[in-house]
Motif scaffolding. Sequence first.
Motif, PDB file in Angstrom:
ATOM      1  N   UNK A   1       0.806  -1.292   0.072  1.00  0.00           N
ATOM      2  CA  UNK A   1      -0.110  -0.113  -0.007  1.00  0.00           C
ATOM      3  C   UNK A   1       0.724   1.091   0.068  1.00  0.00           C
ATOM      4  N   UNK A   2       0.488   2.303  -0.889  1.00  0.00           N
ATOM      5  CA  UNK A   2       1.305   3.484  -0.878  1.00  0.00           C
ATOM      6  C   UNK A   2       0.259   4.813  -0.442  1.00  0.00           C
ATOM      7  N   UNK A   3       0.886   5.605  -0.047  1.00  0.00           N
ATOM      8  CA  UNK A   3       0.212   7.043  -0.392  1.00  0.00           C
ATOM      9  C   UNK A   3       1.219   8.223  -0.538  1.00  0.00           C
ATOM     10  N   UNK A   4       0.764   9.245  -1.120  1.00  0.00           N
ATOM     11  CA  UNK A   4       1.679  10.367  -1.432  1.00  0.00           C
ATOM     12  C   UNK A   4       1.809  10.398  -3.021  1.00  0.00           C
ATOM     13  N   UNK A   5       2.291  11.612  -3.369  1.00  0.00           N
ATOM     14  CA  UNK A   5       2.555  12.044  -4.706  1.00  0.00           C
ATOM     15  C   UNK A   5       4.002  12.039  -5.066  1.00  0.00           C
ATOM     16  N   UNK A   6       4.562  11.532  -6.033  1.00  0.00           N
ATOM     17  CA  UNK A   6       6.043  11.806  -6.155  1.00  0.00           C
ATOM     18  C   UNK A   6       6.379  13.063  -7.035  1.00  0.00           C
ATOM     19  N   UNK A   7       7.470  13.576  -6.888  1.00  0.00           N
ATOM     20  CA  UNK A   7       7.819  14.669  -7.442  1.00  0.00           C
ATOM     21  C   UNK A   7       7.919  14.368  -8.826  1.00  0.00           C
ATOM     22  N   UNK A   8       8.400  13.263  -9.813  1.00  0.00           N
ATOM     23  CA  UNK A   8       8.409  12.780 -10.677  1.00  0.00           C
ATOM     24  C   UNK A   8       7.777  11.608 -11.145  1.00  0.00           C
ATOM     25  N   UNK A   9       6.506  11.413 -11.364  1.00  0.00           N
ATOM     26  CA  UNK A   9       5.920  10.232 -11.705  1.00  0.00           C
ATOM     27  C   UNK A   9       6.464   9.318 -12.497  1.00  0.00           C
ATOM     28  N   UNK A  10       6.998   9.692 -13.488  1.00  0.00           N
ATOM     29  CA  UNK A  10       7.633   8.884 -14.582  1.00  0.00           C
ATOM     30  C   UNK A  10       8.936   8.249 -14.052  1.00  0.00           C
ATOM     31  N   UNK A  11       9.629   9.066 -13.111  1.00  0.00           N
ATOM     32  CA  UNK A  11      10.768   8.391 -12.609  1.00  0.00           C
ATOM     33  C   UNK A  11      10.541   7.403 -11.609  1.00  0.00           C
ATOM     34  N   UNK A  12       9.391   7.471 -10.818  1.00  0.00           N
ATOM     35  CA  UNK A  12       8.880   6.462  -9.952  1.00  0.00           C
ATOM     36  C   UNK A  12       8.570   5.230 -10.709  1.00  0.00           C
ATOM     37  N   UNK A  13       7.810   5.312 -11.853  1.00  0.00           N
ATOM     38  CA  UNK A  13       7.541   4.315 -12.451  1.00  0.00           C
ATOM     39  C   UNK A  13       8.844   3.431 -13.022  1.00  0.00           C
ATOM     40  N   UNK A  14       9.714   4.163 -13.577  1.00  0.00           N
ATOM     41  CA  UNK A  14      10.957   3.680 -13.951  1.00  0.00           C
ATOM     42  C   UNK A  14      11.707   2.883 -12.670  1.00  0.00           C
ATOM     43  N   UNK A  15      11.801   3.326 -11.543  1.00  0.00           N
ATOM     44  CA  UNK A  15      12.426   3.074 -10.359  1.00  0.00           C
ATOM     45  C   UNK A  15      11.602   1.689 -10.021  1.00  0.00           C
ATOM     46  N   UNK A  16      10.293   1.655 -10.115  1.00  0.00           N
ATOM     47  CA  UNK A  16       9.528   0.515  -9.861  1.00  0.00           C
ATOM     48  C   UNK A  16       9.817  -0.659 -10.536  1.00  0.00           C
ATOM     49  N   UNK A  17      10.172  -0.343 -11.894  1.00  0.00           N
ATOM     50  CA  UNK A  17      10.315  -1.436 -13.076  1.00  0.00           C
ATOM     51  C   UNK A  17      11.758  -1.908 -12.617  1.00  0.00           C
ATOM     52  N   UNK A  18      12.688  -0.961 -12.338  1.00  0.00           N
ATOM     53  CA  UNK A  18      13.995  -1.470 -12.281  1.00  0.00           C
ATOM     54  C   UNK A  18      14.345  -2.115 -10.715  1.00  0.00           C
TER      55      UNK A  18
END
Length: 208
Positions: free
Chosen positions: A94-111
Amino acid sequence: MPKRDKLLSELQGQHDYGVFLAAQMGGVPEELQLMIQTAQLDEAAQGLRPRSQYVLRVLGVKEHRASLGVFGNLFFTDQHPLLFHYNEPRQMIHFSGKPGDIHELVLDIHQAYVTTFGPWRELAGDINRSQPLVNLLASGEGLLGVMPQPVAERMAKVFAHHQMTCTLEAEPQPEDDEHGRSHKMSLLGIGDSYFVAMDYSVEEMGKI
Protein backbone atom coordinates in the motif's frame (compact mmCIF):
# COMPACT_ATOMS: atom_id res chain seq x y z
CA MET A 1 27.23 -43.13 -4.62
CA PRO A 2 23.63 -41.80 -4.69
CA LYS A 3 22.33 -41.53 -8.25
CA ARG A 4 21.79 -37.78 -7.96
CA ASP A 5 25.42 -37.27 -6.94
CA LYS A 6 26.60 -39.57 -9.74
CA LEU A 7 24.60 -37.62 -12.30
CA LEU A 8 25.99 -34.31 -11.06
CA SER A 9 29.54 -35.66 -11.01
CA GLU A 10 29.27 -36.66 -14.68
CA LEU A 11 28.47 -33.06 -15.62
CA GLN A 12 31.31 -31.32 -13.73
CA GLY A 13 34.20 -31.56 -16.19
CA GLN A 14 35.13 -29.16 -18.95
CA HIS A 15 34.29 -31.77 -21.59
CA ASP A 16 31.17 -33.12 -19.85
CA TYR A 17 27.77 -32.52 -21.40
CA GLY A 18 24.23 -33.72 -20.99
CA VAL A 19 21.50 -34.41 -23.50
CA PHE A 20 17.89 -33.76 -22.54
CA LEU A 21 16.27 -36.54 -24.54
CA ALA A 22 12.60 -36.50 -23.60
CA ALA A 23 9.95 -35.37 -21.10
CA GLN A 24 6.65 -37.11 -20.43
CA MET A 25 3.82 -37.18 -17.92
CA GLY A 26 4.37 -39.45 -14.94
CA GLY A 27 2.09 -42.01 -13.36
CA VAL A 28 0.49 -39.59 -10.88
CA PRO A 29 -0.83 -36.02 -11.16
CA GLU A 30 1.80 -33.26 -11.18
CA GLU A 31 4.64 -35.68 -12.03
CA LEU A 32 6.99 -35.40 -14.98
CA GLN A 33 9.60 -37.93 -16.06
CA LEU A 34 12.73 -36.60 -17.75
CA MET A 35 15.19 -38.66 -19.79
CA ILE A 36 18.75 -37.42 -19.44
CA GLN A 37 21.94 -38.80 -21.02
CA THR A 38 25.43 -37.79 -19.92
CA ALA A 39 28.27 -37.68 -22.42
CA GLN A 40 31.86 -36.58 -22.90
CA LEU A 41 33.18 -34.56 -25.79
CA ASP A 42 35.48 -36.68 -27.98
CA GLU A 43 37.59 -34.05 -29.72
CA ALA A 44 39.23 -36.58 -32.01
CA ALA A 45 35.87 -37.80 -33.28
CA GLN A 46 34.34 -34.30 -33.01
CA GLY A 47 31.31 -35.67 -31.24
CA LEU A 48 29.84 -36.73 -27.92
CA ARG A 49 30.60 -40.14 -26.42
CA PRO A 50 27.62 -41.38 -24.30
CA ARG A 51 28.22 -42.34 -20.68
CA SER A 52 25.03 -42.98 -18.70
CA GLN A 53 21.27 -42.49 -18.96
CA TYR A 54 18.98 -41.35 -16.16
CA VAL A 55 15.31 -40.89 -15.43
CA LEU A 56 14.58 -37.80 -13.31
CA ARG A 57 11.17 -37.80 -11.70
CA VAL A 58 9.85 -34.32 -10.99
CA LEU A 59 7.30 -34.67 -8.19
CA GLY A 60 4.62 -32.10 -7.38
CA VAL A 61 5.62 -29.92 -10.32
CA LYS A 62 4.09 -26.42 -10.26
CA GLU A 63 5.85 -24.69 -13.12
CA HIS A 64 8.22 -25.73 -15.88
CA ARG A 65 9.86 -24.82 -19.14
CA ALA A 66 11.40 -27.65 -21.15
CA SER A 67 13.76 -27.40 -24.10
CA LEU A 68 15.23 -30.67 -25.38
CA GLY A 69 18.81 -30.95 -26.60
CA VAL A 70 22.41 -30.65 -25.44
CA PHE A 71 23.11 -28.73 -22.23
CA GLY A 72 26.18 -27.88 -20.18
CA ASN A 73 24.84 -27.52 -16.65
CA LEU A 74 22.32 -29.17 -14.34
CA PHE A 75 21.61 -28.14 -10.75
CA PHE A 76 19.17 -28.45 -7.88
CA THR A 77 18.55 -25.47 -5.59
CA ASP A 78 16.09 -24.01 -3.10
CA GLN A 79 17.43 -20.45 -3.58
CA HIS A 80 16.37 -18.88 -6.88
CA PRO A 81 14.17 -15.93 -7.96
CA LEU A 82 11.76 -18.38 -9.62
CA LEU A 83 11.00 -19.77 -6.16
CA PHE A 84 10.07 -16.45 -4.51
CA HIS A 85 6.40 -16.73 -5.52
CA TYR A 86 6.20 -20.15 -3.87
CA ASN A 87 8.51 -19.96 -0.86
CA GLU A 88 8.49 -16.34 0.31
CA PRO A 89 5.70 -14.57 2.23
CA ARG A 90 3.54 -12.43 -0.03
CA GLN A 91 3.06 -8.78 0.89
CA MET A 92 0.32 -6.37 -0.11
CA ILE A 93 2.05 -3.08 -0.97
CA HIS A 94 0.00 0.00 0.00
CA PHE A 95 1.26 3.50 -0.79
CA SER A 96 0.20 7.06 -0.20
CA GLY A 97 1.54 10.41 -1.35
CA LYS A 98 2.51 11.82 -4.73
CA PRO A 99 6.00 11.73 -6.25
CA GLY A 100 7.86 14.73 -7.56
CA ASP A 101 8.38 12.94 -10.89
CA ILE A 102 5.88 10.17 -11.55
CA HIS A 103 7.72 8.84 -14.60
CA GLU A 104 10.92 8.48 -12.58
CA LEU A 105 8.94 6.56 -9.95
CA VAL A 106 7.53 4.20 -12.60
CA LEU A 107 11.04 3.62 -13.92
CA ASP A 108 12.37 2.91 -10.41
CA ILE A 109 9.55 0.43 -9.74
CA HIS A 110 10.36 -1.45 -12.95
CA GLN A 111 14.08 -1.38 -12.14
CA ALA A 112 13.53 -2.76 -8.62
CA TYR A 113 11.49 -5.61 -10.04
CA VAL A 114 13.94 -6.48 -12.81
CA THR A 115 16.96 -6.44 -10.49
CA THR A 116 15.14 -8.93 -8.24
CA PHE A 117 13.80 -11.34 -10.84
CA GLY A 118 15.94 -10.77 -13.92
CA PRO A 119 14.28 -12.36 -16.97
CA TRP A 120 12.22 -14.82 -14.91
CA ARG A 121 9.14 -12.77 -14.06
CA GLU A 122 7.12 -9.86 -15.47
CA LEU A 123 5.97 -6.94 -13.35
CA ALA A 124 2.53 -7.09 -14.97
CA GLY A 125 1.88 -10.37 -13.17
CA ASP A 126 2.19 -8.80 -9.70
CA ILE A 127 0.89 -5.24 -9.89
CA ASN A 128 -2.62 -3.92 -9.45
CA ARG A 129 -4.07 -3.88 -12.96
CA SER A 130 -7.34 -2.14 -12.15
CA GLN A 131 -5.93 0.93 -13.93
CA PRO A 132 -2.73 1.97 -15.71
CA LEU A 133 0.26 2.21 -13.37
CA VAL A 134 0.79 5.93 -14.01
CA ASN A 135 -2.86 6.66 -13.15
CA LEU A 136 -2.65 4.50 -10.02
CA LEU A 137 0.44 6.29 -8.75
CA ALA A 138 -1.02 9.69 -9.60
CA SER A 139 -4.13 8.95 -7.52
CA GLY A 140 -2.25 9.62 -4.28
CA GLU A 141 -2.90 6.29 -2.58
CA GLY A 142 -3.72 2.70 -3.35
CA LEU A 143 -2.50 -0.87 -3.66
CA LEU A 144 0.54 -1.20 -5.90
CA GLY A 145 0.22 -4.98 -5.95
CA VAL A 146 0.91 -8.20 -4.10
CA MET A 147 4.51 -9.41 -4.32
CA PRO A 148 6.91 -11.82 -2.62
CA GLN A 149 8.66 -10.24 0.35
CA PRO A 150 12.14 -9.73 -1.23
CA VAL A 151 10.73 -7.54 -4.00
CA ALA A 152 8.08 -5.94 -1.75
CA GLU A 153 10.86 -4.67 0.51
CA ARG A 154 12.61 -3.21 -2.53
CA MET A 155 9.40 -1.42 -3.49
CA ALA A 156 9.15 0.07 0.01
CA LYS A 157 12.64 1.54 -0.45
CA VAL A 158 11.63 2.97 -3.83
CA PHE A 159 8.63 4.78 -2.30
CA ALA A 160 10.78 6.02 0.58
CA HIS A 161 13.28 7.39 -1.95
CA HIS A 162 10.43 9.38 -3.52
CA GLN A 163 9.30 10.69 -0.11
CA MET A 164 6.12 8.62 -0.15
CA THR A 165 4.59 6.39 2.51
CA CYS A 166 4.55 2.64 1.96
CA THR A 167 3.19 -0.11 4.19
CA LEU A 168 3.48 -3.86 3.70
CA GLU A 169 0.68 -6.15 4.82
CA ALA A 170 1.29 -9.89 4.84
CA GLU A 171 -1.10 -12.24 3.11
CA PRO A 172 -2.10 -15.36 5.09
CA GLN A 173 0.35 -18.21 4.56
CA PRO A 174 -0.73 -21.79 3.78
CA GLU A 175 -0.22 -24.24 6.61
CA ASP A 176 1.64 -27.53 6.23
CA ASP A 177 -0.60 -30.32 4.95
CA GLU A 178 -2.19 -32.99 7.13
CA HIS A 179 0.98 -35.10 6.95
CA GLY A 180 3.15 -32.23 8.21
CA ARG A 181 4.85 -31.71 4.85
CA SER A 182 6.03 -28.27 3.89
CA HIS A 183 4.78 -26.41 0.82
CA LYS A 184 8.31 -25.25 0.05
CA MET A 185 9.39 -25.71 -3.57
CA SER A 186 12.81 -26.29 -5.06
CA LEU A 187 14.22 -25.82 -8.54
CA LEU A 188 15.84 -28.12 -11.07
CA GLY A 189 17.74 -26.29 -13.80
CA ILE A 190 18.79 -28.10 -16.98
CA GLY A 191 20.46 -25.73 -19.41
CA ASP A 192 17.67 -23.38 -20.56
CA SER A 193 14.99 -25.59 -18.97
CA TYR A 194 13.69 -25.38 -15.42
CA PHE A 195 11.25 -27.21 -13.16
CA VAL A 196 9.70 -25.89 -9.95
CA ALA A 197 8.54 -28.82 -7.84
CA MET A 198 8.30 -30.26 -4.35
CA ASP A 199 10.83 -33.06 -4.84
CA TYR A 200 12.94 -34.96 -7.33
CA SER A 201 14.25 -38.49 -7.67
CA VAL A 202 17.05 -39.79 -9.90
CA GLU A 203 17.35 -43.33 -11.25
CA GLU A 204 20.01 -44.68 -13.58
CA MET A 205 18.63 -46.63 -16.53
CA GLY A 206 19.94 -50.15 -16.92
CA LYS A 207 21.33 -50.14 -13.39
CA ILE A 208 20.03 -51.75 -10.22
